[in-house]
Design a protein around this motif. Structure first.
Motif, short mmCIF file in Angstrom:
data_model
loop_
_atom_site.label_atom_id
_atom_site.label_comp_id
_atom_site.label_asym_id
_atom_site.label_seq_id
_atom_site.Cartn_x
_atom_site.Cartn_y
_atom_site.Cartn_z
N ARG A 79 -11.08 76.99 28.54
CA ARG A 79 -12.36 77.11 27.84
C ARG A 79 -12.89 75.74 27.42
O ARG A 79 -14.08 75.46 27.54
N ALA A 80 -11.99 74.89 26.91
CA ALA A 80 -12.40 73.54 26.52
C ALA A 80 -12.93 72.76 27.72
O ALA A 80 -13.93 72.04 27.64
N LEU A 81 -12.24 72.92 28.85
CA LEU A 81 -12.68 72.24 30.07
C LEU A 81 -14.08 72.69 30.49
O LEU A 81 -14.95 71.87 30.81
N LEU A 82 -14.32 74.01 30.44
CA LEU A 82 -15.61 74.54 30.85
C LEU A 82 -16.72 74.11 29.90
O LEU A 82 -17.82 73.73 30.32
N VAL A 83 -16.43 74.14 28.59
CA VAL A 83 -17.43 73.75 27.59
C VAL A 83 -17.78 72.27 27.72
O VAL A 83 -18.96 71.89 27.74
N LEU A 84 -16.77 71.40 27.81
CA LEU A 84 -17.01 69.96 27.93
C LEU A 84 -17.70 69.62 29.25
O LEU A 84 -18.53 68.70 29.32
N THR A 85 -17.35 70.34 30.31
CA THR A 85 -18.01 70.11 31.60
C THR A 85 -19.50 70.44 31.50
O THR A 85 -20.35 69.71 32.00
N ALA A 86 -19.80 71.55 30.83
CA ALA A 86 -21.20 71.95 30.68
C ALA A 86 -21.97 70.94 29.83
O ALA A 86 -23.11 70.59 30.15
N ILE A 87 -21.32 70.46 28.75
CA ILE A 87 -22.01 69.53 27.85
C ILE A 87 -22.20 68.16 28.51
O ILE A 87 -23.31 67.61 28.56
N THR A 88 -21.10 67.58 29.01
CA THR A 88 -21.16 66.21 29.55
C THR A 88 -21.66 66.14 30.98
O THR A 88 -22.17 65.11 31.41
N GLY A 89 -21.50 67.24 31.71
CA GLY A 89 -21.89 67.20 33.12
C GLY A 89 -23.25 67.81 33.41
O GLY A 89 -23.83 67.56 34.47
N ILE A 90 -23.77 68.63 32.47
CA ILE A 90 -25.06 69.30 32.71
C ILE A 90 -26.05 69.03 31.58
O ILE A 90 -27.12 68.46 31.79
N VAL A 91 -25.67 69.40 30.35
CA VAL A 91 -26.61 69.30 29.22
C VAL A 91 -26.98 67.85 28.94
O VAL A 91 -28.17 67.50 28.83
#
Length: 289
Positions: A15-27
């Motif tokens: 979950r942490a990986l998915l959240v951080l990926t979304a924040i740093t890689g998309i948002v």
């Protein structure tokens, strides 16, 4: 460790990986992109591209050459400073030449920094109708350097040379100096090593402050500098005015419009953007014929 605990830990990590990926890689990238589209930031974010009739002709942040297919300066344009980035102003090969002030002897594979500077200065002087002579340069535009061969004293000086060679003037050239300490100066024979002699640069009679400024004969650290000094621009004005059939003052007006002082008053040096300057000249005073 129980299986359920192991599963919970790995699910939390996922979950942490998915959240951080979304924040740093998309948002975050989308937020930066959106911010960069604001008025006043958009052009810089897009590379400060310059267009003529909708066609991209360059960037105000990256220099370029204004030469013909043979590498000769186009007379209707202001010329940029030299570039050591790849074949010249290559953003993928941004670099300096890494040659320093002690690089004064030509080799079979390349010209020394001194000879490069001397050659450029002579070419620019001839093109702009100014004195292109520089200290430690011959009239022909190579480094004025001698190899003085003979017994040395305790200080390493050769007071009674047995042979003197102008190391950057290959035979059958006539050496820039007839004799040195009573010994005739020879031209350099290709392939012969003169490193055993004491290397002596000869200053000559050129003025300390050359009419051709330093940025006209040396590359920038990045090799991509889009600007030249006001001094280099100034010696090109007369040529531009003559080729374009306009007055000296008209060219100076365009130069002044594209000149900038030091950033916030003390950072960097005064500068003139070459691409924008040439674009403005083409817009106002196109070359006839």
């Amino acid at each position: 460790m129980r299986l359920s605990t192991w599963i919970r830990q790995h699910l939390a990590a996922l979950r942490a990986l998915l959240v951080l990926t979304a924040i740093t890689g998309i948002v975050y990238p989308l937020a930066v992109y959106a911010f960069a589209q604001l008025p006043g930031l958009h052009d810089g974010a897009e590379g400060s591209l310059q267009r003529v009739d909708g066609k991209v002709v360059g960037s105000s942040l990256i220099g370029q050459s204004f030469t013909d297919s043979d590498g000769k300066a186009l007379p209707q344009y202001f010329q940029s400073r030299p570039s050591a980035a790849g074949d010249g102003y290559d953003p993928m090969s941004s670099s300096a030449s890494n040659l320093g002030p002690e690089d004064i002897i030509d080799t079979d594979s390349r010209k020394s920094l001194l000879t490069q500077v001397c050659t450029r200065s002579k070419e620019i002087g001839d093109r702009e109708g100014v004195d292109g002579s520089r200290p430690f340069c011959t009239e022909e535009g190579v480094g004025a350097v001698l190899s003085v061969i003979g017994p040395r004293d305790k200080d390493g000086d050769v007071s009674r040379p047995t042979r003197v060679v102008s190391v950057n003037e290959a035979c059958p050239a006539t050496p820039f100096l007839g004799s040195y300490r009573g010994v005739p100066v020879e031209c350099a024979k290709p392939g012969e090593d003169y490193s055993a002699g004491r290397i002596v640069p000869i200053r000559g009679a050129a003025p300390a402050d050359s009419a051709v400024p330093a940025d006209a004969v040396t590359a920038s650290g990045s090799g991509l500098d889009p600007n030249i000094s006001p001094e280099y621009a100034a010696i090109q004005v007369a040529r531009i005015a003559e080729v374009r059939g306009i007055t000296f003052d008209q060219v100076q007006e365009v130069v002044a419009a594209h000149s900038k002082g030091r950033t916030i008053g003390f950072l960097g040096e005064p500068r003139v953007n070459v691409l924008q300057l040439n674009m403005e000249l083409d817009r106002r005073y196109p070359v006839k014929g």
